[in-house]
Structures are given as structure tokens and as C-alpha cells.
Enzyme design. Structure first.
Site, short mmCIF file in Angstrom:
data_model
loop_
_atom_site.label_atom_id
_atom_site.label_comp_id
_atom_site.label_asym_id
_atom_site.label_seq_id
_atom_site.Cartn_x
_atom_site.Cartn_y
_atom_site.Cartn_z
N SER A 110 21.48 54.11 16.30
CA SER A 110 20.98 52.59 17.00
C SER A 110 21.29 52.40 18.51
O SER A 110 21.10 52.97 19.22
CB SER A 110 20.92 51.04 16.20
OG SER A 110 19.96 50.19 16.32
N ASP A 141 15.70 49.96 21.75
CA ASP A 141 17.40 50.16 21.57
C ASP A 141 16.77 52.03 21.30
O ASP A 141 15.70 53.37 21.56
CB ASP A 141 17.73 49.88 20.76
CG ASP A 141 17.18 50.16 19.53
OD1 ASP A 141 15.88 50.62 19.34
OD2 ASP A 141 17.75 49.43 18.47
N ASP A 151 17.25 53.58 18.69
CA ASP A 151 15.59 54.75 17.59
C ASP A 151 15.08 53.49 17.39
O ASP A 151 14.24 53.79 16.17
CB ASP A 151 17.16 54.51 15.92
CG ASP A 151 17.32 53.01 15.86
OD1 ASP A 151 17.44 52.16 16.80
OD2 ASP A 151 17.27 52.80 14.28
N ASP A 163 13.76 50.49 16.64
CA ASP A 163 13.63 49.41 15.81
C ASP A 163 13.86 48.61 16.38
O ASP A 163 13.31 47.29 15.48
CB ASP A 163 14.10 49.72 14.16
CG ASP A 163 15.36 49.50 14.75
OD1 ASP A 163 16.04 49.34 16.03
OD2 ASP A 163 16.20 49.86 13.56
#
EC number: 5.4.2.10
Length: 447
Positions: free
Chosen positions: A102, A243, A245, A247
Site C-alpha cells: 500500500s 496511493d 495500490d 485503494d
């Protein structure tokens, strides 16, 4: 029973550190594969990743584990976490995997697992996988023709882009909007710019040159300074930061001001409520969301359901109580009509649709309420349980009494590091500062 591998959001750690190694990744593949192989069809798993250098290593190890127990593997390449969840459903896979840490620095990585329906695994399923990982799985491996195959899915990006575009309200496009997009040098660096451009926006992209090491490095939703500067430089209508990833999303308005997740959720909730599309009579957020959001929603006849911190807890409450909008102040926005997890691109598209339909500036659209003064301080400690100390408990009790019914106090230990988060909010900013300072000082004293 203490968990050895899985944390609050999958497995995460330093790549090739004490926990996250190729050996562990292969065991995850073997164990998760054994758990989800049912024998009535050729079982399949989809694997996506962000742009970290270590993603190649972990992807190969997972592939070896899954194919060893007879699962066919579909490799998606760099792909947002929510896209992996969507494609797990779309491709009728038995399991989905996202390789990402992340918003963490490049040298960390992680493994997240999704069920066939795109939802993250339950704690119980993760516990079952852990037990298998610690067992002797050699006797359960496939042989000969039963060994799985690995495929590279070249159409995955197009499938997700088209899906994201279809979430826009009918007849609405983004023509005439100047958008600066920060992809954090992460998983969405190809799909997000393409989706916005195909919807008609004039797109200026930063953070779209990943080299394996620069993910989240001075770019993305946790470092919005570059986006703010570019929005001002280009006189853009909006800035969107994802960000690593993708999400999570943070918005910057045309004045260069940050719009956090609370204001974002207020916009979507009010808009969907006006269209008769909001479910549950309000939205779900965490204990960290600002009191101003709760007051705003109450003023328009909507409720705020609070959960503990973590997007998985938000989603659990949404599913249990019938809400379709939820999220976190940090920018995890879950719109369950479209996604089974936070999706920065799709959330951003919904806000752009509101702005386009209203024909007003983003700064006007996104200023739904005045924030109640809020202060969050992280207090690091070495060992022990400071929150159980009588001096800390006394300080907390006295602070709650001082805040009374017009403020809130949230004290919580971090789930990933020896840190205690101290948050207070009240209309009296001086009181907020005093309360947080006193509790933090007491924790430091006893720790």
C-alpha cells in the site's frame, strides 16, 4: 491463538526480512490453494501487484505454490488492489491475490487475499491457511497433468478501465475538466490516466514513472505536496492523488487545498441521497472521522455509523447494516454499489461527476462542513501496556470529563507498531491541545 503471519490486512513486512520471504510466499500459495481447490472444476487464482521491485520475486514464489497444488494462475501485472478484487469476480476465479504494501516505502511488501466474490478473507480462513502453512504439505502436491499452468492476462487492464468508466452516471463525461493525477509511481500508473482521458478529461499526470524503488516517494496520497504545486502551476480544476495500490484517494481543489476523506464522503452521501441512491440512511466511518461530519449528516437527516479504525471494519458494518457509502478520513472510500474494497479511481470519478453535473468549482462542492478542531498525536513506547497504568487511566478519565458532551476522545494502540494514538476534538481548540498534551505526557512518563 496468536497469529504468526497474517495481520490486520494480510501479510506485510520487509521484503526478504524476517517474515516476508520467497519461501513464505510459496507456502501461502500452496496453503491457500489447498484451501480453495474443490475438485469440481479447474481452479484458478488471479494475481496482481504494484510496482515494487520485490513484486517479481513474490509473484514467482506465489505462482510456484499455487501451480504446485493444481491451481491455474492468471497474472495481471501492475494493477490496483480494487481491480484485483473486481477481476477475481469477473474471471470467476476461486481466489484473488494482491502483492502490495500500500502506502509503505518500496522495501516493504505484502500479500492480500480475496475470496471468489472479491471480499477479503475472514480471520477464520486466514487462521486455516496459517495452520496449513505450518504443516507438511508435500503429500498433497499435484503431479503430472494435474499441476497448474500460469497465464499472463493481457486484457486485464482494459477490463478494469471499462468497468471504472461504467460507474459514471449515464450521460456524464469529464470534457472541459483539467485534472492533475498523481499515481504515486504505483499500481494505477497505466489504468488511471487512461480511464480519465477516455472519459474526456484533460489529464496531466505525475508519479507515473515507476522504477521499482520510487513508489510513494514524495508522491501519492500520503505526500500531496507535489500534487498541490502542480495544480497551482497548471491552474487545474482538481488534483487526484492515489496511493501505491490505488485503494486510497485524496483530492486537491483548484485552490490547492486538500479535501480529506470526511469531506469526500459528505459530498457523495448528499449527492446520492438527493438522487435516491443512498442506502442505509447515512454512511459508515471510523472513530477518527471528524465530529463536523457527524453534525453535517445529522443536519440533512442522515446518520453516521462509527467503527474501529480499518477499512475492513467499515466494510463489515456496511454489509451488516445495508449501507452503500463508507470510508476513512485517510481516503479509503468504499462505494459498495461498485466495489468490494476501497477504490481510489472509482471514488474520484464519482466526485468528478458531482462537480461536472453541478457546474461549480471543486472548492465549493467539497466544503460541506467546518471541521471541529481535532488533534492526533502518536506516542511511541518501548514495552509493556501503558494504557493499563493507573496514572494513564486517570488522565484519560479527567480529560473525558473536561471535554464533556461537546467533544470526543479516542485512545487506541497501533496494530502494527509500539505506538499509542491519542486523538481529541472539541469546539475549544485550546482544550483539545491541552487534553492531548496531558495524556501523551502521562503515557511517556509511565512508558
Amino acid at each position: 491463538m496468536a497469529r504468526r503471519y497474517f495481520g490486520t490486512d494480510g501479510i506485510r513486512g520487509l521484503a526478504n526480512g524476517e517474515k516476508l520471504t520467497p519461501e513464505l510466499a510459496m507456502k501461502v500459495g500452496m496453503a491457500a490453494g489447498l484451501k480453495f481447490v474443490n475438485g469440481d472444476h479447474r481452479n484458478r487464482v488471479v494475481i496482481g501487484k504494484d510496482t515494487r521491485r520485490s513484486g517479481y520475486m513474490i509473484e514467482s514464489a506465489l505462482t510456484a505454490g499455487f501451480t504446485a497444488v493444481g491451481m491455474d494462475v492468471y497474472l495481471l501485472g501492475p494493477m490496483p488492489t480494487p481491480a484485483v478484487a473486481m477481476l477475481t469476480r469477473s474471471l470467476r476465479a476461486d481466489l484473488g491475490v494482491m502483492i502490495s504494501a500500500s502506502h509503505n516505502p518500496f522495501d516493504d511488501n505484502g500479500i492480500k487475499l480475496f475470496r471468489h466474490d472479491g471480499y477479503k478473507l475472514s480471520d477464520a480462513l486466514e487462521d486455516d491457511i496459517e495452520q496449513l502453512m505450518d504443516s507438511n504439505m508435500l503429500g498433497q502436491l499435484s503431479v503430472g497433468r494435474d499441476i497448474g499452468r500460469a497465464h499472463r492476462d493481457e486484457a486485464a487492464q482494459t477490463r478494469y478501465i471499462e468497468y471504472a468508466k461504467r460507474t459514471m452516471p449515464k450521460g456524464v463525461d469529464l470534457s472541459g475538466l483539467r485534472v492533475v493525477l498523481d499515481c504515486a509511481n504505483g499500481a494505477a500508473y497505466k489504468v488511471a490516466p487512461t480511464a480519465l482521458w477516455e472519459l474526456g478529461a484533460e489529464v496531466f499526470v505525475i508519479g507515473n514513472e515507476p522504477d521499482g524503488f520510487n513508489i510513494n516517494d514524495k508522491v501519492g496520497s500520503t505526500a500531496p505536496e507535489a500534487l498541490i504545486a502542480k495544480v497551482k502551476e497548471l491552474r487545474a480544476d482538481i488534483g487526484i492523488a492515489l496511493d501505491g495500490d490505488a485503494d486510497r484517494v485524496i483530492i486537491v481543489d483548484e485552490k490547492g487545498e486538500i479535501v480529506d476523506g470526511d469531506q469526500f464522503m459528505a459530498v457523495i452521501a448528499q449527492s446520492w441521497h438527493a438522487r435516491g441512491e443512498l442506502k442505509g440512511g447515512g454512511l459508515v466511518a471510523t472513530v477518527m472521522s471528524n465530529l463536523g461530519l457527524e453534525r453535517y449528516l445529522g443536519g440533512i437527516g442522515l446518520s453516521l455509523e462509527r467503527t474501529q479504525v480499518g477499512d475492513r471494519y467499515v466494510l463489515e458494518a456496511m454489509r451488516a447494516k445495508g449501507f452503500n457509502v463508507g470510508g476513512e478520513q485517510s481516503g479509503h472510500i468504499i462505494l459498495s454499489d461498485f466495489t468490494t474494497t476501497g477504490d481510489g479511481l472509482i471514488a474520484g470519478l464519482q466526485l468528478l461527476a458531482v462537480a461536472k453535473q453541478a457546474g461549480r468549482a471543486v472548492s465549493e462542492i467539497c466544503k460541506r462542513f467546518d471541521k471541529v478542531p481535532q488533534l492526533l498525536q502518536s506516542v511511541r513506547y518501548k514495552e509493556g501496556k501503558p494504557l493499563e497504568h493507573k496514572l494513564v487511566q486517570q488522565a484519560i478519565k479527567e480529560s473525558q470529563a473536561r471535554l464533556g458532551d461537546t467533544g470526543r476522545l479516542v485512545i487506541r494502540p497501533s496494530g502494527t507498531e509500539p505506538v499509542i494514538r491519542v486523538m481529541a476534538e472539541s469546539d475549544d481548540e485550546g482544550l483539545v491541545l491541552a487534553v492531548v498534551s496531558e495524556i501523551a505526557a502521562t503515557i511517556k512518563k509511565v512508558a
